[in-house]
Structures are given as structure tokens and as C-alpha cells.
Design a protein around this motif. Structure first.
Motif, PDB file in Angstrom:
ATOM      1  N   SER A 214     -85.788  54.194   1.749  1.00 25.31           N
ATOM      2  CA  SER A 214     -86.741  53.311   1.884  1.00 25.31           C
ATOM      3  C   SER A 214     -86.951  52.090   1.170  1.00 25.31           C
ATOM      4  O   SER A 214     -87.861  51.296   1.070  1.00 25.31           O
ATOM      5  N   ASP A 215     -85.770  51.534   0.549  1.00 25.62           N
ATOM      6  CA  ASP A 215     -85.595  50.605  -0.116  1.00 25.62           C
ATOM      7  C   ASP A 215     -84.736  49.426   0.494  1.00 25.62           C
ATOM      8  O   ASP A 215     -84.073  48.595   0.082  1.00 25.62           O
ATOM      9  N   LEU A 216     -84.471  49.997   2.019  1.00 23.83           N
ATOM     10  CA  LEU A 216     -83.588  49.134   2.698  1.00 23.83           C
ATOM     11  C   LEU A 216     -84.486  48.157   3.730  1.00 23.83           C
ATOM     12  O   LEU A 216     -85.538  48.603   4.442  1.00 23.83           O
ATOM     13  N   VAL A 217     -83.990  46.988   4.017  1.00 26.10           N
ATOM     14  CA  VAL A 217     -84.373  46.304   4.975  1.00 26.10           C
ATOM     15  C   VAL A 217     -83.294  46.243   6.024  1.00 26.10           C
ATOM     16  O   VAL A 217     -82.374  45.731   5.835  1.00 26.10           O
ATOM     17  N   LEU A 218     -83.474  46.783   7.350  1.00 29.33           N
ATOM     18  CA  LEU A 218     -82.519  46.556   8.348  1.00 29.33           C
ATOM     19  C   LEU A 218     -82.295  45.718   9.324  1.00 29.33           C
ATOM     20  O   LEU A 218     -83.319  45.181   9.411  1.00 29.33           O
ATOM     21  N   HIS A 219     -81.152  45.399   9.539  1.00 33.10           N
ATOM     22  CA  HIS A 219     -80.902  44.292  10.511  1.00 33.10           C
ATOM     23  C   HIS A 219     -81.456  44.839  11.817  1.00 33.10           C
ATOM     24  O   HIS A 219     -81.359  46.235  12.221  1.00 33.10           O
ATOM     25  N   PRO A 220     -82.284  43.976  12.720  1.00 34.48           N
ATOM     26  CA  PRO A 220     -82.807  44.787  13.996  1.00 34.48           C
ATOM     27  C   PRO A 220     -81.678  45.262  14.848  1.00 34.48           C
ATOM     28  O   PRO A 220     -82.212  46.139  15.608  1.00 34.48           O
ATOM     29  N   LYS A 221     -80.576  44.940  14.864  1.00 38.19           N
ATOM     30  CA  LYS A 221     -79.600  45.708  15.826  1.00 38.19           C
ATOM     31  C   LYS A 221     -79.036  46.912  15.347  1.00 38.19           C
ATOM     32  O   LYS A 221     -78.175  47.492  15.834  1.00 38.19           O
ATOM     33  N   THR A 222     -79.308  47.407  13.991  1.00 38.67           N
ATOM     34  CA  THR A 222     -78.748  48.509  13.428  1.00 38.67           C
ATOM     35  C   THR A 222     -78.679  49.656  14.366  1.00 38.67           C
ATOM     36  O   THR A 222     -77.593  50.444  14.546  1.00 38.67           O
ATOM     37  N   LEU A 223     -79.855  50.048  14.775  1.00 42.08           N
ATOM     38  CA  LEU A 223     -79.828  51.423  15.413  1.00 42.08           C
ATOM     39  C   LEU A 223     -79.271  51.450  16.639  1.00 42.08           C
ATOM     40  O   LEU A 223     -78.253  52.324  16.950  1.00 42.08           O
ATOM     41  N   VAL A 224     -79.324  50.654  17.640  1.00 38.27           N
ATOM     42  CA  VAL A 224     -78.745  50.523  18.778  1.00 38.27           C
ATOM     43  C   VAL A 224     -77.221  50.342  18.652  1.00 38.27           C
ATOM     44  O   VAL A 224     -76.402  51.049  19.598  1.00 38.27           O
ATOM     45  N   HIS A 225     -76.821  49.630  17.807  1.00 40.16           N
ATOM     46  CA  HIS A 225     -75.307  49.502  17.493  1.00 40.16           C
ATOM     47  C   HIS A 225     -74.672  50.887  17.012  1.00 40.16           C
ATOM     48  O   HIS A 225     -73.777  51.244  17.420  1.00 40.16           O
ATOM     49  N   LEU A 226     -75.265  51.608  16.210  1.00 41.12           N
ATOM     50  CA  LEU A 226     -74.729  52.787  15.553  1.00 41.12           C
ATOM     51  C   LEU A 226     -74.940  53.683  16.751  1.00 41.12           C
ATOM     52  O   LEU A 226     -73.908  54.559  16.837  1.00 41.12           O
TER      53      LEU A 226
END
Length: 521
Positions: free
Chosen positions: A112-124
């Protein structure tokens, strides 16, 4: 549509948690069905978690056991005790159980201390790996250099070595530098340890991955026990470096978040849609680039047309992204040799997915997007532009007003003739081959295992133009190729669910209507 459970145990300062939840709300989820699960381990119930859940039916918040378990982090480092480590391990195991019992295809565990790049999930998800973490960099102590949250082996070894190999300090330093420099290049790399931003497949969950303590292992930290158990189960661990998150390890690091948001999010605003979105993209990118990135899916293409196609493409492309679907020949070597003078990103799948084309097409797209392209040109390994394209494609790419180019594809039955009849008239129509990447556009795919299209289907909403340049499809030229394709379609689509049965049958027509190919100036 694949189902993903995004999960996080939360005991976090509000100023940091707010940014984490903000990034979750901005994650792209095209083609995915997403739910969220949080364990609220704060001393007092988190108002921010409740606000995030308000109006969303796909958010689950479970109470933790925050009382009496003090956790201290300061501007120097985070202070972990054994009891806290195994409490968190228990929370993560609850998420694994939830994902297993609820039939999710993937579990995405995020700190919970991360700010994710918007494309992270679909990419992984598109990578098709059982366990993969997105890499981020942190100064674990203020006077240290930034280091990744993935490692090679053991407790936190950052260099490769053979069992029994003796290394001096100079060689160790050289290998550490080599490993860290590798992780600074966009790519997907096999590692020995990972955590904090990890996608776990259903296959791995069903095999029995767990964060529970391995009683005869002295390594500290639940992630290390998870990784060793995963390896013992025959699973491989991967690190992806295309979309690094921003790690707010200390509250003072919130100050650097503005620059990260400005770089990866459109001015920190909600993602616009439609014509307004396209206008915003133009305004924020300024002059639009003309770099052409070739994206290609390959499997067992050595000895066919691959070398010929790549040699021709190398004359007009700027870089290449190739996804190898577990080839059993020397396809990879052909790609590397032919494109040795072209910047190349090449990823090889361990297991083939050719029976489910949509997985591969989406994976290739995400790999290409990860290189930050201007134009993505997708060709199959048996498709080649006519000769004049070497000069003319460049002139198309510099046009800032166009975002999709459509071309005609000719099914060549030999070197000098193409086929034309009731079922073979692809060249009568224009289809997309080259698309300008527009950040923020909500790309959507046709979710079918075969004939899903090489691009997201809604690129038709972008500004397009046709070109007189023609593409030769060489894959039908040899009788052996035609026979192999006939049996492939018969196996993968026996009922004609995704194509036409009559066209499949016509492949073996002994006397097809052929038209002479004429070069155009």
C-alpha cells in the motif's frame, strides 16, 4: 474475460494510502474483470478505504488485528519484527485462499505504499507468467543507492554465480553492476526472489504457493519463504521492468510523486475519453513522433519466410518487438541475427499459447506499448510490404493528423500470383497494419481465441487513412504450407465458430483462380 483480484494488507499513513488508492482507481483494466480486497490492519478503521469502496460493488474490506501490534517506520527505514512478518504472511495467505475459492484467474498482491503505473495490470496479465513482479527501486537506507525489490538468490543476493564458485570482491561488484544495469532496461527477466507488487496465476495458486514459514529455513521475510516454496513447486519467478511503480518508502518521498504523475498520468486528471481524450493527448505530447516499431508474433518460423521479411522491414523500421511463442527451432537466433543492427526487444514464452491467439496478441501489444512507441506496425512472420514501402512508409509516419493506416493484403499463391475468388478477396478491403500509440486511449480487444484481430478492435475510433501500399501474404505460397494451415484450422476451429468452414475447405482447391501480381510505382 479474465478475473483479477487486487489485494493488499493495509496499515499505512493516510498521506501515503491516499496516493496508493488513487493509483488503483487509475489502473487500466481493459479486457479484465477486477475486484479489490483489503485487510484493514490500522489501529482505527481506515476512512480512506471506506471512501474507496463507496459506490463500488467490487471492493471487499476485511478487519485485521492491528491492535497491540506496533509497526514503526521513519525517515531512516522500516522496522520489522518477527511477529509482524508472520502476521502479514497470514493476511497474504487469506488473499490466496479467497482467490482460489472465488475462481479468480490471477491474484495481484500490492503493497500500500506504491503508486502504480496505469498500464501495470494489463501488461503483467499479458505476459502469461505464473509469478511476475513489477520492479521498483528504493533507497532502503538514506545513504544507500536505489536498489530493486527483486534479487537473484538467497537472502538478497544481487549477482549470479554457480554453486561452489569462488568470487573475489571485484568480481562480485562487477556482477552486481551487471544485474542492476539489466533491470534498468525494459524487459522480462527470470529472478530468484521478488515481492510487493506481484501477479500470481491461478495455476500457481492451485499448485500450493503460500507465504507460510518454512520451519527449517532461516531466511527472514515472508516473501523469501514464498519464493523458495514456489521454486520447489516447479514455478519460475520473473521480474518485469516496463512500468516501474513509484515507491513512497518515506513520507518525504511524497515530494517526488508530482514528477511521476506528470510523466505517466495526464496532468493528474481523470482519464478523458472520446474526442476530448484525443485532443488532450495531442496537447500533452506536442509534436508527434514518427518512430516505427515493428511488432511481430513468431513460432517455429526458421526456414520459412522470417529472415526475408525481417531483412526487408529492417530498411524502414526504427526498432522491433518480437514475441516468440515457445519455438522449437532456431527462430530466436534468426531474429537476433537478422535484426542485429536494430534495437530489439525479444521475449520467449516457455509454454506455447498458439491455440488461444487473443492471449498472444494482447501480450505482444503490451510488450510493444512498453517500449513507448510512436507507431506500432504489426506484421506476421509471412507478411511483407511491396518494395516501394521502404521509402513511402516513412512519409506516412510523419503525418501528425493520422493515427491508423489501413492497407490491402494479397494472399500470394506463388511468387508471381495472388488468389482471387469467392473466399479469397482480402485484397478488396483495407485493414489496419500501422497504429499510432495514443496514451490514455481505452483500447479494447475482441475476446475470441482465434481471429481476434492483431489490434484492439476499437482503433476504428481513431483518425485513420488508407494507403495504396500493398502487403504480400507469403504464407500460402507452398503446397505444404497450405496443407498445414488447413489442418491447423480444422483442429482449432472445427465448427467454423471463428471463421468460415467453406473457406477452410477451399484451401485445398487444386485449381484456384490466380491473378498475376504487378509491381506498382
Amino acid at each position: 474475460m479474465q478475473r483479477v483480484l487486487i489485494a493488499s494488507p493495509v496499515r499505512q499513513k493516510p498521506s501515503i494510502l491516499r496516493e496508493f488508492l488513487w493509483s488503483l482507481s487509475h489502473l487500466e483494466t481493459t479486457g479484465l474483470e477486477v475486484e479489490y480486497a483489503f485487510i484493514d490492519d490500522n489501529e482505527r478503521e481506515s476512512t480512506l478505504l471506506r471512501e474507496f469502496a463507496a459506490g463500488r460493488k467490487n471492493v471487499h474490506i476485511f478487519p485485521g488485528n492491528g491492535a497491540g501490534h506496533a509497526y514503526h517506520c521513519d525517515e531512516h527505514t522500516h522496522h520489522w519484527r518477527e511477529d509482524l512478518i508472520w502476521k502479514v504472511a497470514g493476511y497474504k495467505n487469506r488473499f490466496i485462499q479467497l482467490a482460489r475459492d472465488s475462481g479468480f484467474d490471477f491474484l495481484f498482491l500490492v503493497d500500500s505504499d506504491l503508486v502504480l503505473h496505469p498500464k501495470t495490470l494489463v501488461h503483467l496479465v499479458g505476459l502469461g507468467k505464473d509469478i511476475v513482479s513489477e520492479v521498483y527501486w528504493t533507497r532502503w537506507e538514506p545513504d544507500m543507492i536505489p536498489l530493486p525489490q527483486v534479487w537473484v538468490a538467497d537472502n538478497y543476493r544481487l549477482y549470479h554465480m554457480q554453486r561452489g564458485e569462488m568470487l573475489d570482491e571485484k568480481e562480485i561488484a562487477r556482477r552486481v553492476k551487471e544485474f542492476l544495469e539489466t533491470l534498468q532496461k525494459p524487459g522480462v527477466y527470470k529472478v530468484g526472489g521478488l515481492g510487493a507488487c506481484t501477479l500470481i496465476s491461478r495455476r500457481a495458486i492451485l499448485l500450493g504457493v503460500s507465504f507460510s514459514e518454512i520451519y527449517n529455513l532461516g531466511l527472514i521475510g515472508e516473501d523469501r519463504h514464498f519464493c523458495i516454496r514456489a521454486a520447489a513447486l516447479g514455478l519460475e519467478l520473473y521480474a518485469d521492468t516496463y512500468y516501474p511503480p513509484y515507491h513512497i518508502y518515506r513520507e518525504s518521498e511524497l515530494a517526488g510523486l508530482k514528477a511521476y504523475k506528470e510523466k505517466y498520468f495526464p496532468s493528474g486528471r481523470e482519464t478523458p475519453t472520446g474526442a476530448a481524450m484525443l485532443q488532450t493527448a495531442d496537447e500533452e505530447t506536442g509534436t508527434r513522433g514518427s518512430k516505427i516499431t515493428l511488432a511481430m508474433l513468431v513460432r517455429n518460423e526458421a526456414g520459412r519466410y522470417l529472415e526475408r521479411v525481417l531483412k526487408h522491414a529492417a530498411q524502414y523500421i526504427d526498432c522491433a518487438v518480437i514475441l516468440d511463442d515457445a519455438s522449437e527451432d532456431n527462430t530466436v537466433e534468426v531474429c537476433k541475427k537478422t535484426l542485429q543492427n536494430i534495437p530489439l526487444t525479444l521475449v520467449s514464452n516457455k509454454q506455447p499459447s498458439f491455440h488461444n491467439e487473443i492471449i498472444l496478441r494482447k501480450q505482444l501489444w503490451e510488450l510493444a506499448v512498453g517500449t513507448r512507441p510512436d507507431w506500432i506496425l504489426i506484421l506476421d512472420a509471412d507478411e511483407i510490404f511491396e518494395e516501394r514501402a521502404v521509402k513511402e512508409l516513412r512519409s506516412l509516419a510523419v503525418n501528425p493528423e493520422i493515427e491508423v493506416y489501413y492497407f490491402r493484403l494479397y494472399d500470394m499463391w506463388d511468387e508471381d500470383h495472388y488468389r482471387e475468388d469467392e473466399y479469397w478477396k482480402a485484397h478488396h478491403y483495407y485493414r489496419p497494419f500501422m497504429v499510432r500509440y495514443v496514451p490514455g486511449f481505452p483500447y479494447q480487444w475482441r475476446e475470441t481465441p482465434q481471429h481476434c484481430g492483431r489490434f484492439p478492435h476499437n482503433i476504428t475510433e481513431l483518425r485513420g487513412a488508407t494507403s495504396s501500399l500493398r502487403v504480400k501474404h507469403l504464407g500460402w505460397m507452398k503446397p505444404a504450407d497450405r496443407l498445414a494451415k488447413y489442418y491447423r484450422y480444422k483442429k482449432l476451429d472445427p465448427l467454423g465458430q471463428y471463421g468460415l468452414i467453406d473457406q477452410y475447405l477451399s484451401i485445398l482447391d487444386p485449381k484456384p483462380n490466380l491473378v498475376a501480381w504487378k509491381d506498382e510505382q
